[in-house]
Scaffold this motif. Sequence first.
Motif, mmCIF file in Angstrom:
data_model
loop_
_atom_site.group_PDB
_atom_site.id
_atom_site.type_symbol
_atom_site.label_atom_id
_atom_site.label_comp_id
_atom_site.label_asym_id
_atom_site.label_seq_id
_atom_site.Cartn_x
_atom_site.Cartn_y
_atom_site.Cartn_z
ATOM 1 N N GLN A 682 0.938 -1.297 -0.054
ATOM 2 C CA GLN A 682 0.088 0.130 0.006
ATOM 3 C C GLN A 682 0.894 1.312 0.093
ATOM 4 N N LYS A 683 2.048 1.011 0.145
ATOM 5 C CA LYS A 683 2.954 2.346 0.655
ATOM 6 C C LYS A 683 4.130 2.359 -0.666
ATOM 7 N N ILE A 684 3.743 1.461 -1.672
ATOM 8 C CA ILE A 684 4.824 1.414 -2.654
ATOM 9 C C ILE A 684 5.022 2.714 -3.326
ATOM 10 N N SER A 685 4.026 3.724 -3.403
ATOM 11 C CA SER A 685 4.079 4.888 -4.391
ATOM 12 C C SER A 685 4.661 6.191 -3.482
ATOM 13 N N HIS A 686 4.981 5.863 -2.307
ATOM 14 C CA HIS A 686 5.376 6.909 -1.747
ATOM 15 C C HIS A 686 6.485 7.842 -1.988
ATOM 16 N N THR A 687 6.370 9.094 -1.879
ATOM 17 C CA THR A 687 7.565 10.134 -2.394
ATOM 18 C C THR A 687 8.641 9.980 -1.408
ATOM 19 N N ARG A 688 9.968 10.031 -1.936
ATOM 20 C CA ARG A 688 11.149 10.169 -0.978
ATOM 21 C C ARG A 688 11.438 11.391 -0.654
ATOM 22 N N ASN A 689 10.785 12.068 0.323
ATOM 23 C CA ASN A 689 11.226 13.397 1.148
ATOM 24 C C ASN A 689 11.374 13.272 2.411
ATOM 25 N N LEU A 690 11.879 12.151 3.106
ATOM 26 C CA LEU A 690 11.911 12.344 4.572
ATOM 27 C C LEU A 690 13.073 13.400 5.018
ATOM 28 N N HIS A 691 14.099 13.239 4.018
ATOM 29 C CA HIS A 691 15.234 14.022 4.046
ATOM 30 C C HIS A 691 14.958 15.461 4.127
ATOM 31 N N LYS A 692 13.543 15.979 3.715
ATOM 32 C CA LYS A 692 13.291 17.435 3.920
ATOM 33 C C LYS A 692 12.439 17.739 5.194
ATOM 34 N N ASP A 693 12.230 16.637 5.906
ATOM 35 C CA ASP A 693 11.547 16.628 7.228
ATOM 36 C C ASP A 693 12.269 16.708 8.416
ATOM 37 N N ILE A 694 13.504 16.207 8.273
ATOM 38 C CA ILE A 694 14.424 16.160 9.496
ATOM 39 C C ILE A 694 15.779 16.512 9.223
ATOM 40 N N LYS A 695 16.405 16.954 10.183
ATOM 41 C CA LYS A 695 17.972 17.415 10.326
ATOM 42 C C LYS A 695 18.597 16.393 11.144
ATOM 43 N N LEU A 696 19.866 16.112 10.865
ATOM 44 C CA LEU A 696 20.696 14.968 11.437
ATOM 45 C C LEU A 696 22.047 15.683 11.746
ATOM 46 N N GLN A 697 22.460 15.480 13.093
ATOM 47 C CA GLN A 697 23.736 15.960 13.673
ATOM 48 C C GLN A 697 24.342 14.629 14.016
ATOM 49 N N VAL A 698 25.672 14.247 13.720
ATOM 50 C CA VAL A 698 26.350 13.136 14.276
ATOM 51 C C VAL A 698 27.800 13.600 14.794
ATOM 52 N N ASP A 699 27.931 13.491 16.121
ATOM 53 C CA ASP A 699 28.998 14.079 16.939
ATOM 54 C C ASP A 699 29.273 15.418 16.674
ATOM 55 N N GLN A 700 28.245 16.271 16.899
ATOM 56 C CA GLN A 700 28.077 17.658 16.616
ATOM 57 C C GLN A 700 28.373 18.153 15.172
ATOM 58 N N HIS A 701 28.372 17.261 14.128
ATOM 59 C CA HIS A 701 28.522 17.762 12.874
ATOM 60 C C HIS A 701 27.242 17.591 12.024
ATOM 61 N N GLU A 702 26.935 18.609 11.370
ATOM 62 C CA GLU A 702 25.703 18.611 10.669
ATOM 63 C C GLU A 702 26.123 17.352 9.462
ATOM 64 N N VAL A 703 25.059 16.590 9.054
ATOM 65 C CA VAL A 703 25.211 15.669 7.963
ATOM 66 C C VAL A 703 24.217 15.714 6.816
ATOM 67 N N GLU A 704 24.582 15.778 5.603
ATOM 68 C CA GLU A 704 23.485 16.159 4.757
ATOM 69 C C GLU A 704 22.978 14.685 4.426
ATOM 70 N N LEU A 705 21.576 14.685 4.191
ATOM 71 C CA LEU A 705 21.013 13.387 4.124
ATOM 72 C C LEU A 705 20.650 13.436 2.402
ATOM 73 N N PRO A 706 20.847 12.073 1.702
ATOM 74 C CA PRO A 706 20.344 11.812 0.488
ATOM 75 C C PRO A 706 18.788 11.753 0.462
ATOM 76 N N SER A 707 18.338 11.565 -0.780
ATOM 77 C CA SER A 707 16.621 11.386 -0.847
ATOM 78 C C SER A 707 16.417 10.190 -0.370
ATOM 79 N N ILE A 708 15.573 10.193 0.833
ATOM 80 C CA ILE A 708 15.524 8.808 1.416
ATOM 81 C C ILE A 708 13.965 8.815 1.969
ATOM 82 N N GLU A 709 13.334 7.720 2.211
ATOM 83 C CA GLU A 709 12.002 7.651 2.870
ATOM 84 C C GLU A 709 12.255 7.182 4.347
ATOM 85 N N GLY A 710 13.646 6.433 4.603
ATOM 86 C CA GLY A 710 13.391 5.963 6.048
ATOM 87 C C GLY A 710 14.809 6.303 6.607
ATOM 88 N N LEU A 711 15.121 6.474 7.753
ATOM 89 C CA LEU A 711 16.342 6.626 8.270
ATOM 90 C C LEU A 711 16.562 5.542 9.577
#
Length: 807
Positions: A682-711
């Motif tokens: 039922q979710k096969i046609s989802h759009t890949r824009n999770l990367h627009k809805d979240i921001k990620l910092q790893v060990d105090q550094h910002e990490v740029e996310l690719p086009s993904i639907e799940g992290l």
Amino acid sequence: VCNFMSHEKCLKNVKIPCSCIAPSLVRVPVAHCFGPPGRYKRKFCTVCRKSLESLAFRCEVCELHVHTDCILFACSDCRQCHQDGHQDHDTYHHHWREGNLSSSARCEVCKKTCGSSEVLSGMRCEWCGILAHAACYIIVPPECTFGRLRNMILPPSCVQLFSRNFSKLHCFRISENLQTETDEDDDVDGSPQGSAKDVQFSADSSKQTLKIFDGNDAVKRNQFRLISVPRIAKNEEVVEAALRAYYINDDQQEYELQTFTQQALLSDDVINRNDAAEDSNLGSVFRESVPEAWIIRAKPKDEEVIRIYPAWLKVGMAYVSLRVNKDSTTQTVIKEVLPLLGRQTECLQNFKLVEVLMGSKQVQRMVLDSQELILNRLKDIRKTSIRQMNQTRFYIVENSKSVVRVSLFVGGLPPQLSLEEYTNILKDELAIKTNVVSVSHVYQAQGAVVLDISCFSEAERIYMLVKDTTVNDKPLNAVVIPEVVASKIPQNCCPLLVFVNPKSGGLKGRDLLYSFRKLLNPHQVFELTNGGPLPGLCPALGPSAQGGHEPDGGGPEESHKDDQRAGTPLLRGQGNDLGRVLRWGAGYSGEDPYSILISVDEADDVLMDRWTILLDAEEPANGAENGVAEPEPPKIVQMNNYCGLGIDAELSLDFHHAREEEPGKFNSRFHNKGVYVKVGLQKISHTRNLHKDIKLQVDQHEVELPSIEGLIFINIPSWGSGADLWGSESDNRFEKPRIDDGLLEVVGVTGVVHMGQVQGGFRSGIRIAQGSYFRVTLLKAIPVQVDGEPWIQAPGQIIISAAGPKV
């Protein structure tokens, strides 16, 4: 009496006590713990020795099997799994149970086959599991060492439980909602119709079938046994057959039959009327109009010999025999018994005489009044039930100075309240008597307390009342908690706790509960639907388990052995990734629980990272208009395996909702996988824009996310039932992942198709980062799952960091 068969040449080797004398050989009577009636193939009844073709009962603790109409005659000789407040012995003898062994069973002594599918044969120790022929088992040294599993069995001498008023179901926390009510007053016990196996002989025209009652109690309940006797039968023959039907091997000269008609049976006054006719001599039973119902009565005696058991006095004899006459009182009996036990110098007031009824399901004790006439007491018991007289015995007991202390875990209360607030709720809802009840520990996060109760009847009243009480529309639950005396646990023994969720993974948990109770001490086995894991951790880890504290400001810190094993899930259902990594296997598929316990005993310890996730929402989760609602308070969860945001959590959430709606359908892995596939499609046609809805910092550094639907943050190299999400190819940007390296791996998936390819082993995820401290900013509400538990998380911050020491 009990259908025992033997070759003539084998008779000299017969050591098995008949059902009618087995109760007299039990030193400490222990009631059985019967589950709901069921059908047990290729098993035999321990009382009448015939096969269990119809519905039957099984003891959940000691493998005793018995027909529904034989249950009243089952000997109360269950395993003694705890000290009941007054025993004090540390050596344990084998607990032998006859029969129902597999046909491949081999005798420990002569090494020949000792099981049989034809008859009840062979013996098994219920603690160490050794097997032997009935003729061989007496050669085995009596002391039991608990066998191969001794290092993980909780020795009974280390467990104390004042269980006087509680049934065995309560003591071992066996869910009563699964029990068919089978109290002694229920018809299923007495099987008023007699049993089919008794009725069939009435087809023979030269025989007659009679109903036999064994006393006033049976008449009131209309519980009888059927006997078949020749139409021309002497009174003595009928008395003998009646006694045999009730498993009594006394001299039939001491008994007589009393008649009453069906009309009299329906009259309330039947008992008085029959008592008036007590001395009438009935002569021959056979007459033209034979009454169909009879009561068997004991003839009055001027004196009798009774056995007095020395209870827990340390003396070298099992019992002493004493002659009593019509003038003998409780006091005179105590006076005569003490010199026979070498206690003649002691004061009579230090002892009491206790009458014990060894019921198969409850052992009942009653202290006799010092002026009670013993002969009258015996007469009353026989009038009530001759069978009961056979199961009644007398103990001489020292007046103990020990304090009654029952610990009762009460869960389902509102969380995060103070001691005073919990006490007020208990006063309002349960009317607790504060002079005998105190709150000994409070578990605020779980909404639970432990009560210390110094009165048996109050403990039982609270226990029964809790089951029908709700607070804030949430039902309360109560669990009787045993006390584990840690100082008595042997040096090399590390008792294993077993937690079973009977609802998960194909609903096979019921059988596992039974198997583990049988192999270990039932006090080590906990059902998670019965108050969760906390009641199991309370006695095991001491009161400070799970953040519990004493109301006066906290007890001593618990000291735990560093090498204690982490829990070893026998995984059913979704939580099987950790099992794969630690080589417990992908899930339970019917392996023998005994071999699983051996594997646990032989397993190596490994270290593993654990992670703390702090979820701090900035907006209310329900998206209230104008932001009127308060934001959620910060939430902290622990993570062992993985944490997913986006599509992975969304699938889990949909599956979770489907299972909540129709739990009965989710009883096979095949069905469960099918539902996962369905929600995925039922979710096969989802759009890949999770990367627009979240921001990620790893060990105090910002990490740029690719086009993904799940992290997904992974701690172990197994995800989604065994898939390798990180992949095995080497990558000089990152360290090779390990479960104890203090690092988490961060991986992205582009959608349902990508996840399917990972699970099929065709691709791996998109490697994004590796680190030890993470900050995720959610710009909108997003599904989140931690170790398979999904929910919708409102916008805000998520911080993931290493939790305390490794486990």
